[in-house]
Design an enzyme around this catalytic site. Structure first.
Site, PDB file in Angstrom:
ATOM      1  N   CYS A   1      37.444  33.107  37.458  1.00  0.00           N
ATOM      2  CA  CYS A   1      38.104  34.070  38.341  1.00  0.00           C
ATOM      3  C   CYS A   1      38.855  33.367  39.485  1.00  0.00           C
ATOM      4  O   CYS A   1      39.845  32.695  39.243  1.00  0.00           O
ATOM      5  CB  CYS A   1      37.093  35.081  38.870  1.00  0.00           C
ATOM      6  SG  CYS A   1      37.833  36.647  39.388  1.00  0.00           S
TER       7      CYS A   1
ATOM      8  N   ARG B   1      43.224  46.817  39.801  1.00  0.00           N
ATOM      9  CA  ARG B   1      42.384  45.790  39.205  1.00  0.00           C
ATOM     10  C   ARG B   1      42.255  46.003  37.704  1.00  0.00           C
ATOM     11  O   ARG B   1      42.335  47.131  37.196  1.00  0.00           O
ATOM     12  CB  ARG B   1      40.998  45.781  39.846  1.00  0.00           C
ATOM     13  CG  ARG B   1      41.020  45.569  41.357  1.00  0.00           C
ATOM     14  CD  ARG B   1      39.609  45.465  41.921  1.00  0.00           C
ATOM     15  NE  ARG B   1      38.954  44.234  41.519  1.00  0.00           N
ATOM     16  CZ  ARG B   1      39.089  43.070  42.151  1.00  0.00           C
ATOM     17  NH1 ARG B   1      39.866  42.965  43.217  1.00  0.00           N
ATOM     18  NH2 ARG B   1      38.457  41.999  41.729  1.00  0.00           N
TER      19      ARG B   1
ATOM     20  N   HIS C   1      33.345  37.080  33.391  1.00  0.00           N
ATOM     21  CA  HIS C   1      32.034  37.002  34.022  1.00  0.00           C
ATOM     22  C   HIS C   1      30.979  37.345  32.968  1.00  0.00           C
ATOM     23  O   HIS C   1      31.274  37.451  31.792  1.00  0.00           O
ATOM     24  CB  HIS C   1      31.940  37.981  35.193  1.00  0.00           C
ATOM     25  CG  HIS C   1      32.998  37.787  36.225  1.00  0.00           C
ATOM     26  ND1 HIS C   1      33.023  36.714  37.076  1.00  0.00           N
ATOM     27  CD2 HIS C   1      34.094  38.530  36.541  1.00  0.00           C
ATOM     28  CE1 HIS C   1      34.068  36.802  37.886  1.00  0.00           C
ATOM     29  NE2 HIS C   1      34.744  37.893  37.572  1.00  0.00           N
TER      30      HIS C   1
END
Length: 762
Positions: free
Chosen positions: A605, A641, A707
């Protein structure tokens, strides 16, 4: 009475009757929801039912317990109370509670943090009781800054509302400071409470507030309780824990009990008023804060200590929070935990029981829980591994992921398909073994339902008939269980395939120098459980007998990359990433040389973005390290997002690569830079909205938005990185590269297969 208000009351009454008498369902939300459509000013019109005022209870952990207990205290004092006791904490739930109520003295309402600003303009509460703020459901709620902004906005909309806040939490204290500076609130009273002395607790790995939000310096502590709570101060700007108006003193924590005194300094006097003793037949440091909050609020509305103590002694909410059962002579404690801080506090309760015990963790990933369960890797399950005679089970929709997390904490566990299966397994264990069931938000009701049944005659009969079906709403029943361990015992960790072992002994090779993993700035870049990747890498080396050393390079520290074999970079909030990026920019040449020498890097990220030519710091595009040919830009606002589960097909793995993405930046690869993998799931985006690919591969650098943490369900990727680290170590030291013995990855691959199937990987 307006026509809208009258119509809203009418539709509420009709819907309540229908829900209760036709559909046989609780009417905690829907009547208020439909009434709000009819009358958007409903709460303002209902406020008149409360003759003395209202208290809104907000905070990440403890809202339902504090709200119910505070309502009990008031009712025990002869006060008429309206309360949303079921935890329906949106405007619809509060409206429903008021619609169903007659005239009352006080309203005591639990409120979702992000919905508080929708209610305060109309309800004008007398007090807002702010308990704590911890990271929770990042895919739904976003970062804590967003929640803080929302609460400040709520207080701005009700200037006379008194903020009662946990001063031990710097995040709450920051809200108090900001609120005190709002126009119209300059003279509004604020009340601080906290624990005046250290409770002597062992500290957990992850804290949600390490930095001062006023000047971006690192906090220092005189003592810390848990998480970020404690006696904190900023050495740079002087921002510090406010003076306490109410303080818990003389705290004693036992296995099943706690006690402390609440002291309140007298106005304009150096001496304290007589302390109020608090005693409870349950334990937990977080319950000290919950009971302190109840005691403070009760004092403010005029309740005496006898009423407080009586309510605590009779407190039995039957809602799954610290609810104790007796099933066939066995004590079972059920509790809610929905984020790392709550889980860690539950583990401390379990650890206080020194006897052999059984523990079950039930984890779902429904919308109300948050789809991303990376936070499991921010929980210190390793503490439980030191408990002798502890039998552990993993359940819920994401039971396979829980089993993997426990495996890397050194805890054998068995996946159970339902709560009933857990009870059946319990029946095989000695009755003197206590049991604990910890469940997250949507897993809790089905676990509670099964335990309720088991404690009664119906549950006993069902077991006697050999039934093993769970209740209809037991969402954990869809779990894909791992292969059954021998004789029903939890699988040992780690298992190795003996026919695939290399000629190297699995015992630690004392003659080798260790593989060195540099974990860069874990005190700053610690979002989404990504630090779990480092644990996975180090454990997979240790299980093979290969020496490993993890260097935690915290802010202000340095590391010689000439002595490192693998670098890990995680992601963090903007404020923390700014500090970390400044440190990394100073290391730019050294990092570039390390990469040129094929030093392996795993970057997630924000750590992935900063390796490129440009990356995002808040809304601003700033220069990156320019080590990998990527650029990151942002379309629109930071709210745009890309958030979802995601599955890749990658050249580094024969199995699908499974993870979770949550990022605002859109990353674009330069010509010739290969992606980590192509998106093959029905959901998920990857680098940007168009390319349907994620990450970047450059030399031995792996950058990605995944993630999960990434390596927890993707052991092939972990071993690709470790192979590169072993080769780098051989070049660095002149020693031969250790062979990577094959490990039994059944648990990891079961979790991988479950998620790949769930999100429709092609």
């Amino acid at each position: 009475m307006s026509i809208r208000f009258a119509a809203a009351q009418a539709v509420s009454s009709i819907s309540t009757w229908g829900l209760k008498h036709v559909f046989r369902r609780p009417a905690a939300n829907f009547p208020g929801k439909i009434a709000l459509y009819v009358d958007p000013r409903l709460l303002a019109n209902l406020r008149g039912k409360l003759t003395r005022g209202s208290i809104m209870v907000v905070g990440t952990n403890g809202k339902t317990t504090v709200t119910n207990l505070l309502a009990d205290v008031l009712e025990g004092s002869g006060v008429r109370v309206v309360c949303n006791r079921t935890g329906a904490n949106l405007d619809s739930g509060v409206s429903t509670a008021l619609l169903h109520a007659k005239e009352a003295d006080w309203g005591v309402f639990e409120s979702d943090e992000l919905w508080l600003k929708k209610m305060t303009p109309q309800l004008k509460p007398t007090y807002v009781l702010l308990l704590n703020l911890f990271r929770d459901q990042l895919d739904r709620c976003g970062e804590i800054d967003r929640i803080q902004d929302s609460i400040v906005e709520a207080l701005a909309a009700s200037p006379e509302t008194i903020l009662v806040f946990n001063a031990d939490d710097p995040l709450c204290a920051t809200i108090a400071k900001r609120a005190s500076e709002l126009p119209g609130r300059e003279r509004t009273r604020q009340i601080a409470f906290g624990v005046s002395e250290s409770m002597g607790l062992a500290q957990n790995t992850v804290s949600d507030a390490t930095m001062c939000q006023l000047c971006s310096s690192m906090f220092e502590y005189d003592f810390r309780q848990y998480g970020q709570l404690g006696a904190w101060h900023c050495p740079t700007c002087g921002f510090s824990r406010p003076s306490l108006d109410f303080a818990a003193q003389n705290v004693e924590l036992g296995e099943r009990e706690l006690s402390f005194d609440i002291a309140r300094p007298q106005p304009n006097a150096g001496e304290s008023a007589p302390a109020r003793p608090i005693r409870a037949a349950f334990s937990g440091a977080y319950m000290v804060y919950n009971l302190l909050a109840v005691g403070v609020a009760a004092d403010l509305v005029g309740c005496g200590n006898d009423a407080i103590q009586a309510a605590i002694e009779s407190f039995d909410p039957k809602n799954g929070r610290l609810q104790r059962y007796s099933v066939e002579g066995r004590s079972i404690l059920l509790n809610l935990a929905k984020n790392p801080t709550g889980f860690n506090q539950n583990l401390k309760i379990i650890e206080k029981d020194a006897s052999p015990k059984a523990v079950a963790f039930f984890i779902n990933d429904k919308e109300a829980d948050g789809r991303d369960i990376s936070w499991l890797w921010d929980i210190d399950f390793e503490e439980l591994s030191r408990q002798e005679g502890c039998v552990v089970f993993a359940g819920g929709i994401r039971g396979n992921d829980m089993q993997v997390r426990l495996k890397y904490a050194g805890i054998p566990s068995k996946v159970v398909k339902s709560t009933q299966e857990f009870l059946d397994e319990l029946a095989k264990l000695p009755h003197e073994m206590n049991a604990y069931a910890i469940a997250n938000y949507t897993a809790l009701p089905s676990v509670k339902s099964a335990l309720d049944a088991a404690e009664g005659e119906a549950g006993d009969s069902a077991r006697a008939d050999g039934g093993s079906s769970s209740s209809a709403d037991d969402s954990s029943s869809i779990i894909a269980a791992a292969p059954e361990p021998a004789r029903g015992a939890p699988r040992a960790v780690p298992q190795r395939s003996e026919d695939c072992l290399s000629t190297e002994s699995p015992a630690r090779d004392q003659e080798r120098t260790p593989i060195v993993i540099a974990h860069m700035f874990p005190d700053l870049l610690n979002l989404y459980g990504d630090g779990g990747n480092v644990r996975i890498l180090s454990e997979r080396l240790a299980w093979r007998g290969i020496p490993v050393q993890v260097k935690r390079v915290e802010y202000g520290e340095s590391v010689d990359l000439g002595d490192v074999d693998l670098v890990f970079l995680g992601g963090g909030p903007d404020r923390e990433q700014k500090l970390a990026s400044a440190e990394l920019m100073r290391m730019k040449d050294e990092l570039a040389a390390y990469v040129k020498e094929d030093g392996p890097v795993l970057a997630i990220c924000g750590g992935y973005q900063i390796l490129g030519k440009t990356w995002l710091l808040g809304d601003e595009e700033v220069p990156g390290l320019n080590i990998v040919g990527i650029e990151t830009r942002r379309p629109g606002t930071s709210a745009d997002r890309l958030i979802d589960n995601i599955v890749l097909s990658s050249p580094l793995a024969t199995h699908p690569v499974v993870g979770y993405e949550n990022h605002a930046g859109r990353t674009y690869l330069a010509e010739g830079v290969k992606p980590f993998g192509a998106v093959v799931s029905s959901v998920g985006h990857g680098n940007n909205d168009a390319d349907k690919a994620d990450g970047a591969l450059y030399r031995k650098v792996l950058g990605t938005y995944l993630h999960g943490p990434l390596l927890s369900k993707n052991p092939e990727i972990a071993d690709w990185l470790l192979a590169a680290a072993c080769e780098h170590h051989a070049r660095r030291t002149g020693e031969s590269a250790p062979a990577l013995a094959r490990l039994d990855d059944a648990e990891e691959l079961a979790a991988n297969a479950f998620m790949a199937d769930k999100v429709g990987a092609k």
